[in-house]
Design a protein around this motif. Sequence first.
Motif, short mmCIF file in Angstrom:
data_model
loop_
_atom_site.label_atom_id
_atom_site.label_comp_id
_atom_site.label_asym_id
_atom_site.label_seq_id
_atom_site.Cartn_x
_atom_site.Cartn_y
_atom_site.Cartn_z
N SER A 189 -7.42 -1.84 0.86
CA SER A 189 -7.79 -0.84 1.86
C SER A 189 -7.33 0.56 1.45
O SER A 189 -6.44 0.71 0.61
N LYS A 190 -7.98 1.56 2.04
CA LYS A 190 -7.67 2.97 1.74
C LYS A 190 -7.46 3.69 3.06
O LYS A 190 -8.29 3.60 3.96
N PHE A 201 -14.60 6.21 7.45
CA PHE A 201 -13.21 6.00 7.85
C PHE A 201 -13.12 6.10 9.37
O PHE A 201 -13.70 7.01 9.96
N CYS A 209 -10.56 3.27 5.76
CA CYS A 209 -11.94 3.09 5.30
C CYS A 209 -12.43 1.73 5.77
O CYS A 209 -11.86 0.70 5.40
N VAL A 262 -6.39 7.58 4.72
CA VAL A 262 -6.07 9.00 4.57
C VAL A 262 -5.48 9.48 5.89
O VAL A 262 -5.78 8.93 6.95
N VAL A 279 -14.21 6.57 -5.84
CA VAL A 279 -14.65 5.20 -5.60
C VAL A 279 -15.31 4.68 -6.87
O VAL A 279 -16.27 5.29 -7.35
N VAL A 285 -11.85 11.32 -2.37
CA VAL A 285 -11.46 9.95 -2.65
C VAL A 285 -12.37 9.41 -3.75
O VAL A 285 -13.59 9.35 -3.57
N THR A 320 -11.49 -3.89 -0.15
CA THR A 320 -10.12 -4.30 -0.46
C THR A 320 -9.81 -3.91 -1.89
O THR A 320 -10.64 -4.15 -2.76
N MET A 354 0.85 -1.18 0.00
CA MET A 354 0.00 0.00 0.00
C MET A 354 0.89 1.24 0.00
O MET A 354 1.88 1.31 0.71
N PRO A 368 -0.23 7.10 2.63
CA PRO A 368 -1.51 7.83 2.55
C PRO A 368 -1.30 9.32 2.29
O PRO A 368 -0.32 9.91 2.73
N ARG A 369 -2.24 9.89 1.57
CA ARG A 369 -2.20 11.33 1.29
C ARG A 369 -2.55 12.08 2.57
O ARG A 369 -3.44 11.68 3.31
#
Length: 127
Positions: free
Chosen positions: A104-105, A32, A83, A107, A17, A15, A102, A1, A4-5
Motif C-alpha cells: 500500500s501507498k 487515494f 491509494c 501520502v 508507479v 508518486v 500492494t 511501511m 508517508p511523505r
Amino acid sequence: MSEPRSYSIDDVIRVPVRLRDEDGIAQVRAVFKRLRYSGGLGPRGLDPEHVLELRGNGRGEREATVEVSMKVSEEHAPGDYLCVALQVYDSQGNAVTIENPTPSKIVKIVDEGKRDEKKTEFLGWGD
C-alpha cells in the motif's frame, strides 16, 4: 511501511508507479482516499468525501515508471490518504482497475497555516 511523505498547499504530490502492458501504457490515474483515523485500514476507515486523484501518462511505453501527480489546494483536507485503486488505460483504449495495490501507498497532507481564513472583501470597481 515507511512514514508517508508530507505535502501542504501548493506542493505537488508525485508518486512513481511501475507498470507493464503489452499494448502500451497510456493514461494512469491513482485514487487515494483519506483515512478517518491513523491506521484506519478497511472500508469503514476510509472517508468517501475526501479523494485525491493523481494522474500521469505512460506515453505508450510497454514497461514504464509513470509519475502520477497533482497539486495540493485548499480544498484538500489534511490527513493520511491511502491509494485504493490504480486505473490504467492502454494505448488501445482498454481500461484496467487495480484495486488496493500492494504494498500500500499513503501520502499525508498537512496544514501549515497556508490556508487563507481571512477572505478578501470586494469594495467595488475603481475609476
